[in-house]
Structure formats: C-alpha cells, structure tokens
Design a protein around this motif. Structure first.
Motif, PDB file in Angstrom:
ATOM      1  N   PHE A 165      -4.669  -6.602 -10.797  1.00 17.21           N
ATOM      2  CA  PHE A 165      -3.327  -7.005 -10.357  1.00 17.21           C
ATOM      3  C   PHE A 165      -2.269  -6.320 -11.225  1.00 17.21           C
ATOM      4  CE2 PHE A 165      -3.097 -11.016  -7.607  1.00 17.21           C
ATOM      5  CZ  PHE A 165      -4.263 -10.703  -6.929  1.00 17.21           C
ATOM      6  N   LEU A 166      -2.485  -6.345 -12.535  1.00 16.07           N
ATOM      7  CA  LEU A 166      -1.515  -5.759 -13.461  1.00 16.07           C
ATOM      8  C   LEU A 166      -1.468  -4.244 -13.317  1.00 16.07           C
ATOM      9  CD1 LEU A 166      -2.396  -7.876 -16.631  1.00 16.07           C
ATOM     10  CD2 LEU A 166      -0.869  -8.450 -14.732  1.00 16.07           C
ATOM     11  N   TRP A 167      -2.609  -3.637 -13.119  1.00 16.97           N
ATOM     12  CA  TRP A 167      -2.676  -2.184 -12.958  1.00 16.97           C
ATOM     13  C   TRP A 167      -1.928  -1.752 -11.696  1.00 16.97           C
ATOM     14  CZ3 TRP A 167      -7.938   0.810 -13.693  1.00 16.97           C
ATOM     15  CH2 TRP A 167      -7.663   2.162 -13.851  1.00 16.97           C
ATOM     16  N   ILE A 168      -2.106  -2.527 -10.629  1.00 17.44           N
ATOM     17  CA  ILE A 168      -1.404  -2.222  -9.373  1.00 17.44           C
ATOM     18  C   ILE A 168       0.101  -2.365  -9.561  1.00 17.44           C
ATOM     19  CG2 ILE A 168      -0.993  -3.109  -7.036  1.00 17.44           C
ATOM     20  CD1 ILE A 168      -3.997  -3.705  -6.901  1.00 17.44           C
ATOM     21  N   ARG A 169       0.532  -3.378 -10.311  1.00 16.44           N
ATOM     22  CA  ARG A 169       1.969  -3.547 -10.556  1.00 16.44           C
ATOM     23  C   ARG A 169       2.547  -2.336 -11.278  1.00 16.44           C
ATOM     24  NH1 ARG A 169       5.307  -8.185 -14.021  1.00 16.44           N
ATOM     25  NH2 ARG A 169       7.317  -7.158 -13.737  1.00 16.44           N
ATOM     26  N   ASN A 219      -1.225 -19.765 -10.003  1.00 12.85           N
ATOM     27  CA  ASN A 219      -1.778 -19.386  -8.705  1.00 12.85           C
ATOM     28  C   ASN A 219      -2.485 -18.034  -8.771  1.00 12.85           C
ATOM     29  OD1 ASN A 219      -0.966 -21.677  -7.310  1.00 12.85           O
ATOM     30  ND2 ASN A 219       1.029 -20.825  -6.792  1.00 12.85           N
ATOM     31  N   ILE A 220      -1.955 -17.115  -9.578  1.00 12.86           N
ATOM     32  CA  ILE A 220      -2.591 -15.803  -9.725  1.00 12.86           C
ATOM     33  C   ILE A 220      -3.986 -15.958 -10.324  1.00 12.86           C
ATOM     34  CG2 ILE A 220      -2.479 -13.612 -10.977  1.00 12.86           C
ATOM     35  CD1 ILE A 220       0.585 -13.802 -10.722  1.00 12.86           C
ATOM     36  N   ILE A 221      -4.088 -16.754 -11.391  1.00  5.71           N
ATOM     37  CA  ILE A 221      -5.402 -16.963 -12.014  1.00  5.71           C
ATOM     38  C   ILE A 221      -6.341 -17.671 -11.048  1.00  5.71           C
ATOM     39  CG2 ILE A 221      -6.612 -18.018 -13.958  1.00  5.71           C
ATOM     40  CD1 ILE A 221      -3.978 -17.888 -15.522  1.00  5.71           C
ATOM     41  N   PHE A 222      -5.831 -18.680 -10.354  1.00  9.28           N
ATOM     42  CA  PHE A 222      -6.675 -19.474  -9.451  1.00  9.28           C
ATOM     43  C   PHE A 222      -7.188 -18.633  -8.286  1.00  9.28           C
ATOM     44  CE2 PHE A 222      -7.134 -22.273  -5.742  1.00  9.28           C
ATOM     45  CZ  PHE A 222      -8.111 -23.120  -6.219  1.00  9.28           C
ATOM     46  N   ILE A 223      -6.324 -17.827  -7.673  1.00 11.07           N
ATOM     47  CA  ILE A 223      -6.743 -17.053  -6.495  1.00 11.07           C
ATOM     48  C   ILE A 223      -7.778 -16.011  -6.879  1.00 11.07           C
ATOM     49  CG2 ILE A 223      -5.027 -15.192  -6.548  1.00 11.07           C
ATOM     50  CD1 ILE A 223      -6.103 -17.220  -3.455  1.00 11.07           C
ATOM     51  N   ILE A 256     -11.221  -9.250 -14.844  1.00 13.08           N
ATOM     52  CA  ILE A 256     -11.241  -7.900 -14.268  1.00 13.08           C
ATOM     53  C   ILE A 256     -10.334  -7.838 -13.039  1.00 13.08           C
ATOM     54  CG2 ILE A 256     -12.704  -6.211 -13.082  1.00 13.08           C
ATOM     55  CD1 ILE A 256     -14.983  -7.093 -14.944  1.00 13.08           C
ATOM     56  N   LEU A 257     -10.407  -8.854 -12.186  1.00  7.15           N
ATOM     57  CA  LEU A 257      -9.546  -8.879 -11.004  1.00  7.15           C
ATOM     58  C   LEU A 257      -8.070  -9.047 -11.397  1.00  7.15           C
ATOM     59  CD1 LEU A 257     -11.567 -11.003  -8.415  1.00  7.15           C
ATOM     60  CD2 LEU A 257     -11.315  -8.531  -8.540  1.00  7.15           C
ATOM     61  N   ILE A 258      -7.806  -9.894 -12.408  1.00  3.80           N
ATOM     62  CA  ILE A 258      -6.432 -10.087 -12.868  1.00  3.80           C
ATOM     63  C   ILE A 258      -5.878  -8.780 -13.434  1.00  3.80           C
ATOM     64  CG2 ILE A 258      -5.010 -11.225 -14.614  1.00  3.80           C
ATOM     65  CD1 ILE A 258      -6.741 -13.708 -14.250  1.00  3.80           C
ATOM     66  N   PHE A 259      -6.706  -8.055 -14.194  1.00  5.93           N
ATOM     67  CA  PHE A 259      -6.270  -6.776 -14.741  1.00  5.93           C
ATOM     68  C   PHE A 259      -5.952  -5.780 -13.627  1.00  5.93           C
ATOM     69  CE2 PHE A 259      -7.179  -2.472 -16.318  1.00  5.93           C
ATOM     70  CZ  PHE A 259      -6.271  -2.419 -17.365  1.00  5.93           C
ATOM     71  N   PHE A 302      -8.463  -9.065  -0.922  1.00  4.69           N
ATOM     72  CA  PHE A 302      -7.788  -8.713  -2.176  1.00  4.69           C
ATOM     73  C   PHE A 302      -6.329  -8.333  -1.921  1.00  4.69           C
ATOM     74  CE2 PHE A 302      -6.620  -5.655  -5.518  1.00  4.69           C
ATOM     75  CZ  PHE A 302      -6.861  -6.429  -6.639  1.00  4.69           C
ATOM     76  N   ILE A 303      -6.072  -7.546  -0.887  1.00  2.39           N
ATOM     77  CA  ILE A 303      -4.693  -7.179  -0.554  1.00  2.39           C
ATOM     78  C   ILE A 303      -3.901  -8.415  -0.136  1.00  2.39           C
ATOM     79  CG2 ILE A 303      -3.258  -5.822   1.029  1.00  2.39           C
ATOM     80  CD1 ILE A 303      -5.519  -3.771   1.122  1.00  2.39           C
ATOM     81  N   SER A 304      -4.541  -9.318   0.590  1.00  2.15           N
ATOM     82  CA  SER A 304      -3.859 -10.550   1.005  1.00  2.15           C
ATOM     83  C   SER A 304      -3.533 -11.445  -0.178  1.00  2.15           C
ATOM     84  CB  SER A 304      -4.732 -11.318   2.009  1.00  2.15           C
ATOM     85  OG  SER A 304      -4.952 -10.569   3.178  1.00  2.15           O
ATOM     86  N   THR A 305      -4.390 -11.458  -1.208  1.00  6.86           N
ATOM     87  CA  THR A 305      -4.083 -12.254  -2.400  1.00  6.86           C
ATOM     88  C   THR A 305      -2.858 -11.708  -3.133  1.00  6.86           C
ATOM     89  OG1 THR A 305      -5.654 -10.964  -3.729  1.00  6.86           O
ATOM     90  CG2 THR A 305      -6.463 -12.993  -2.721  1.00  6.86           C
TER      91      THR A 305
END
Length: 331
Positions: free
Chosen positions: A283-287, A242-246, A278-281, A198-201
C-alpha cells in the motif's frame, strides 16, 4: 451485593475494552511511522528521526498534539451530526476488529464475512454526516465522492467474495483458515480475483491512487476539512485501523492463515503479522509510485471492468465447483 456485582461486571467490561482497543491504537501509531519512514526513504530523505530513538515516539507526539489541540466547529454547522460522525467512524472501525480470527477473544461468527461487509458499509453514514453537517462545499463534495466510491467498490467486494464462499462452503473466517491449513492457498486458483480484491481494498480505504475523497489539491482534505483536534484524530485512527484490518482479511482469505481456536502460538501469529505487513508495505509503495487518477477513471474501472469480470468469474467458479461435486469419487 447485587450493586457490587454489577459494578464489578461494568469495571471488568471497561478493562477488557481498553485492553482490546490499546493494541489497535499502537498498531495505527506504528503504521503512521512506517508510512512516513517508507515515503521518506523512497523520496531520498530520512523521515521522522528526532523524537525518540529512530523517531519511534513521533506518532505518539503527534497523537498527543492532536488530542490537546483546541477543538472548534463552524458556526453554521449542524452540531449533532458534526459531533457524532467521528466517534461513529471510529466505533465501526473498532467493531470490525472483533471478528478478526487471530486471538481467542475474537468472536467466532458463522457469518463473519457478511458481518464485515455489512458493518463496513455503515462507515459511509459517518463520512456523509461529517461532510454534510460541516456546511462546507469542499467537505460535502468530498463526502459525496467517498460515499459513491465506497458503494461502487463494495459491489466488487461482494462479487469477489461469492466465488470464495462457493469454494470454501462457509461465510466464516475460521473456515478459510482451516481449509488453507490442509490445502493450497486460495490465491493460487483465484489469482485474478486476488488482483481485483487488492485494487478494491485500495479504493475502499481511500488510498492512493484512489484517494479522491481527500484530494488535497482539489478539496483541501475533503469530508474532514472542518475538523480539528480529537475529532480529526478519530477519523485518522479509524482510517488507518481499516487499512490494517482489510489487509489482515486479505491474508486470511487468500494467503493462508491458522485456525486460531486450535493453534494459538507466537509463531503462527508472527506469520500472519508478517504477511499482513507485506501487503501494508505494498500500500505504501503504491502511494509513493502512482499519481491520483481522475474520478471518471475510478468509476469506469469498477462499473465497466470489475463488474463484468467478477460476474464472469463467479459463473466460472460455480460451474467448476458444480462439476467437481458431481463427478464420482475416485477409488
């Protein structure tokens, strides 16, 4: 008659390509809206809410503005590489989607994971070509950062995937779906690998806190700083695709999926989309939560932390699988 058949085949191919690309473009548009809304509410503001109901038409208005905006290039740029870099980046992003096992139209490759790793690494050529051909020190520095970052974390990608390949026994994404349908999710026995994955993505997609290739405070947008209009939009669309795909690949590898060749249903696809969202969210939360780290910290995290850990886990899972396979069957 032959000419008519050839024209019909060409027309059908173009229609199929458009049908394949349009959902990706719509997904990217909605992701940009979700990101702006999420960041807005986390920062105690509304986000886009004027263009269309609840601001739903805002990303389409932004896309229209970019594509009708005047396009220009620096007078001292290298024209061929400067013009080819954005379409190449977008083409690679779309090509990767052809292997996603969520629709019957997906390509069932035996080595689909190897295909994804190989072709995703080709995007560094588009980024490096864009930065170098712009003949700008900010663009070149951003391109060099992006290439070094991508190469570094592709090493961890490969070493994280290898234990999963040993467990599943195949490079095909459909095999991961089938195995997790009949057994537990791979995230349970491989949770440390999932955290590193997850961190690598985040680093691979240039997302905060690893968005050093596009550091606005240092590089004024990085490798794409000299682009405007449609070429800039192609970089933007490719990055979000790429974000959605990964994240979809993360769901298939670790969080269970469905063998789409046999189990196509709206419920199954809805479950996969929900997990991906959920994973995409996250990403946004981390940003919204973390500041950008220093570049030396980014490299140290990979070469001094992830690399020895992934090698150790690779040996560990290989030994475990070898012992399990060598043990006599229970009667």
């Amino acid at each position: 008659m032959n000419i008519l058949n050839e024209n019909l085949i060409l027309f059908t191919t173009i229609i199929n390509l458009i049908i394949f690309i349009i959902p990706i473009l719509i997904s990217v548009a909605l992701l940009t809206l979700l990101e702006r809304k999420t960041l807005g509410y986390i920062q105690l503001r509304k986000g886009p809410n004027l263009i269309g109901p609840l601001g739903l038409l805002q990303p389409f208005a932004d896309g229209l503005k970019l594509f009708i905006k005047e396009n220009f290039k620096p007078s001292n740029s290298t024209p061929i590489f400067f013009l080819l870099a954005p379409p190449l980046f977008f083409f690679i992003a779309v090509l990767l989607w052809s292997t996603a096992p969520i629709l019957n139209s997906s390509i069932n490759l035996t080595l689909s994971l190897l295909f994804i790793i190989t072709f995703s690494s080709l995007s560094v050529y588009a980024i490096l070509g864009a930065g170098w051909s712009s003949n700008s020190k900010y663009a070149l520095l951003g391109a060099i950062r992006a290439v070094a970052q991508a190469i570094s974390y592709e090493v961890s990608f490969g070493l994280i995937i290898l234990p999963l390949i040993i467990i599943v026994g195949s490079w095909g994404l459909f095999s991961f779906s089938s195995l997790q349908n009949n057994n537990i999710w791979i995230i349970i026995p491989c949770f440390p690998l999932f955290i590193m994955w997850f961190i690598s993505t985040l680093a691979e997609t240039n997302r905060t806190p690893f968005d050093l290739a596009e550091g606005e405070s240092e590089l004024v947008s990085g490798y794409n700083v000299e682009y405007a209009g449609a070429p800039f939009a192609l970089f933007f669309i490719g990055e979000y695709a790429n974000i959605i795909f990964i994240n979809l690949i993360s769901v298939i590898l670790f969080l269970g999926s469905y063998n789409s060749l046999n189990l196509i249903s709206h419920i199954n696809i809805l479950i996969i989309i929900t997990k991906t969202l959920i994973l995409i969210f996250s990403f946004l939360w981390i940003r919204a939560s973390f500041p950008r780290i220093r570049y030396d910290q980014l490299m140290n995290l990979m070469w001094k932390n992830f690399l020895p850990l992934t090698i150790a886990f690779l040996v560990l899972y290989f030994v475990i699988i070898a012992i399990l396979n060598a043990s006599p069957p229970a009667y």
